[in-house]
Scaffold this motif. Structure first.
Motif, mmCIF file in Angstrom:
data_model
loop_
_atom_site.group_PDB
_atom_site.id
_atom_site.type_symbol
_atom_site.label_atom_id
_atom_site.label_comp_id
_atom_site.label_asym_id
_atom_site.label_seq_id
_atom_site.Cartn_x
_atom_site.Cartn_y
_atom_site.Cartn_z
ATOM 1 N N THR A 8 0.862 -1.179 0.000
ATOM 2 C CA THR A 8 0.000 0.000 0.000
ATOM 3 C C THR A 8 0.899 1.230 0.000
ATOM 4 O O THR A 8 2.100 1.142 0.293
ATOM 5 N N LYS A 222 -5.333 2.051 -2.784
ATOM 6 C CA LYS A 222 -5.684 0.739 -2.241
ATOM 7 C C LYS A 222 -6.393 0.847 -0.894
ATOM 8 O O LYS A 222 -7.122 -0.061 -0.521
ATOM 9 N N THR A 223 -6.121 1.908 -0.137
ATOM 10 C CA THR A 223 -6.733 2.046 1.189
ATOM 11 C C THR A 223 -7.160 3.491 1.439
ATOM 12 O O THR A 223 -6.745 4.408 0.739
ATOM 13 N N GLU A 477 -14.118 0.789 6.030
ATOM 14 C CA GLU A 477 -13.085 -0.076 5.460
ATOM 15 C C GLU A 477 -12.667 -1.164 6.452
ATOM 16 O O GLU A 477 -12.553 -2.344 6.087
ATOM 17 N N SER A 478 -12.453 -0.783 7.719
ATOM 18 C CA SER A 478 -12.047 -1.770 8.725
ATOM 19 C C SER A 478 -13.135 -2.811 8.925
ATOM 20 O O SER A 478 -12.856 -4.007 9.015
ATOM 21 N N SER A 481 -13.399 -5.018 5.821
ATOM 22 C CA SER A 481 -12.185 -5.829 5.739
ATOM 23 C C SER A 481 -12.056 -6.512 4.384
ATOM 24 O O SER A 481 -11.846 -7.717 4.271
ATOM 25 N N LYS A 483 -10.303 -7.775 1.453
ATOM 26 C CA LYS A 483 -8.904 -8.116 1.192
ATOM 27 C C LYS A 483 -8.725 -8.808 -0.163
ATOM 28 O O LYS A 483 -7.617 -9.155 -0.551
#
Lengths: 494, 95
Positions: A8, A222-223, A477-478, A481, A483
């Motif tokens: 990231t 990405k994040t 986002e958390s 999750s 992935k």
């Protein structure tokens, strides 16, 4: 090498600052990955030598103790940004051979912070499209395919090349631009974070104009943390853009506290549109529950003019485009097709230089601005736009942020909607209203469709409320999750 | 409201885009589809509503009326398809 491309932006930054990796090393890894991913068609031009040169300078900056958030980070730049001496054509034939003698403010900000340019990314011509199928340089392929399918899907648009490049790990992050959803919808289609800031947060100087009252620069990352870091570098007041707003740029990353207790999240009932797939409705409800679990209060709100946002947009944006694109005349830059008079040269140049969708919008725009129709179409649309902005203003008396889906579907197959402009326009049904009101919006990857394609949720914030918006996006986002990565089908098999 | 072939030809001329006779027919259909669709704005009551002129409330900044930039003739001409004697060159307009 491949580990370097999977990093990231924030992880790469930390590793660069600690001297664990070098900018040259991570740039080389990305250039090799780009070479291996040519069939995605996400880059129009790769600037390898320039990238290595910039990376070496970034390493000097880091060694000299002058490292910033973007120092040494290799990124792709949407072909819409003017980059000095480098291909800048908004993926249009009409700008053939155009190499600007100047640098856009947003890219200049990124380079001043030590970011590294990998190349120029593909897009819908003049940012007009929602599938990246309107490029003179051919369509971009989404790295994501439905489970068990070998059919190509679209990456969304107009920042489709920028989105595909990050999703395929051939750029750590990219710049996009968003007029009606061109950052958020591709982010949703490719499992990324896409942030469109408040109108006026970034300078539009050196961005090739489409619809000037709507166009804004923003990152695809990405994040959420990556978006915060990149936004801080891109944003800022610029005297060369009279619509950029002179307020300080905050440290967005510092706003990511993860604490949203007591925050009021609005859920607009008008976004439950007919024909919305059940799985998107379900994901939206899941998003509501995630924010509730994190301590937010959910309130029902109404944005009554939502259904008129798209038709309003398709008057305002073409009107502005017909005016902005009048400058392409075969005289000042780009393509010239000779004719038997000056007028004939203009007409032939513009007929050959513009693609179908651009031509369509110029004609619509010319019509709605023409004598006798201006009041009925353009003035009417600008009035409805006032009502749409008023809807948001009223809603923000009851809530702090608004949660909606980003797009009404997952990525569709290449070629599926290309012959039906209106069904293509409907992709932006959830992103256009915030654009018309000048508000910031962010798409966060939240899950997979039953076919295994990414789906995003959108948060809409208040004007210049990017800090709060990013903080809520971080919580979402958390909780989600997300992935998953696309299974690699391009290039050399892993 | 809908457009016909003559109107489209007129718009295309205003926009300085050559549209051949063949393309004219299909363009009429395409434009009418879009115009029919945006027609729904007619349902909205906008009596007494001001047209939006600025999406973010801000006054246009003023600066001193002084020359602060310029002198880029060669750079300005660098991307021109045809430049001569320090000017843009176009097909002959005066006989």
């Amino acid at each position: 090498m491949s580990e370097l491309t999977k990093m990231t932006l924030s992880a790469a930054r930390d590793a660069l600052h600690k001297g664990e990796i070098s900018a040259v090393e991570i740039t080389k890894a990305h250039l090799a990955a780009i070479e291996d991913a040519k069939e995605l068609n996400s880059y129009i031009v790769v600037t390898g030598d320039q990238a290595l040169d910039m990376a070496a300078k970034a390493d000097d900056m880091i060694r000299g103790g002058n490292a910033r958030g973007m120092t040494g980070i290799p990124i792709g730049i949407k072909d819409l940004y003017c980059t000095k001496g480098v291909h800048s054509q908004t993926a249009s034939h009409i700008l053939d051979g155009f190499k600007p003698e100047y640098e856009s403010t947003v890219t200049a900000n990124l380079w001043a912070d030590g970011a590294v340019m990998l190349g120029k990314t593909n897009m819908d011509e003049f940012a007009m499209g929602s599938s990246n199928e309107n490029s003179y340089y051919g369509p971009v392929k989404n790295p994501w395919r439905a489970t068990g399918s070998d059919k190509d899907t679209v990456p969304g648009g107009s920042s489709g090349g920028s989105a595909a490049a990050v999703a395929a790990d051939i750029s750590i992050a990219t710049t996009g631009t968003d007029t009606g959803g061109s950052i958020r919808q591709p982010a949703s289609f490719t499992g990324l974070v896409g942030l469109k800031p408040t109108y006026g947060r970034c300078s539009r100087w050196g961005m090739i104009a489409f619809a000037s009252s709507l166009d804004q620069a923003g990152p695809l990352t990405k994040t959420v943390r990556d978006a915060a870091i990149m936004m801080e570098s891109m944003a800022g007041y610029d005297p060369k853009d009279s619509t950029s707003i002179n307020i300080p740029v905050p440290n967005y990353e510092a706003a990511l506290s993860g604490d949203i207790r007591g925050l009021k999240v609005g859920v607009p009932k008008e976004y439950r549109v007919d024909g919305m797939p059940a799985e998107i409705e379900k994901l939206w409800q899941q998003g509501i529950n995630w924010l509730k679990d994190a301590g937010a209060d959910v309130v029902d709100i109404s944005l009554p003019h939502t259904k008129y946002a798209l038709p309003t947009y398709y008057i305002v944006a073409p009107a502005e485009c017909s005016s902005n694109l009048a400058r392409y005349d075969g005289v000042k830059y780009g393509l010239r097709v000779n004719g038997n008079s000056l007028d004939d040269m203009y007409k032939k140049t513009r007929a050959e230089g513009f693609g179908d969708e651009v031509r369509r919008r110029i004609l619509i725009g010319t019509y709605v601005l023409s004598a006798g129709y201006y009041d009925a179409y353009y003035l009417k649309a600008q009035k409805v736009r006032t009502l749409i902005a008023g809807d948001f203003k009223a809603a923000y008396e009851k809530c702090d942020v608004i949660l909606t889906p980003t797009a009404p579907s997952a990525a569709f197959n290449l070629g599926e909607k290309v012959s039906d402009p209106i069904s293509m326009y409907l992709n932006d049904v959830f992103t256009v209203p915030a654009s018309l009101a000048g508000l910031p919006g962010i798409s966060v990857p939240a899950g997979l469709s039953s076919e295994g394609l990414p789906l995003g949720l959108q948060l809409i914030g208040q004007a210049f409320g990017e800090e709060q918006l990013l903080n809520v996006a971080g919580v979402l986002e958390s909780a989600a999750s997300f992935k998953e990565k696309p299974a690699k089908w391009w290039g050399e098999k892993a | 409201m809908s457009v016909d072939k003559d109107t489209v030809a007129k718009i295309a001329n205003l926009a300085r885009i050559e549209v051949s006779e063949d393309e004219l027919e299909s363009t009429v259909g395409e434009l009418n589809n879009i115009l029919d669709w945006v027609e729904q704005l007619g349902e909205v009551n906008t009596d007494g509503v001001a047209a939006m002129t600025s999406v973010v409330a801000a006054d246009l900044p003023w600066r001193e009326d002084k020359i602060t930039d310029g002198g880029y003739r060669d750079q300005v001409l660098k991307n021109a398809p045809q430049a001569e004697h320090g000017f843009f060159a176009v097909p002959k307009v005066i006989e």
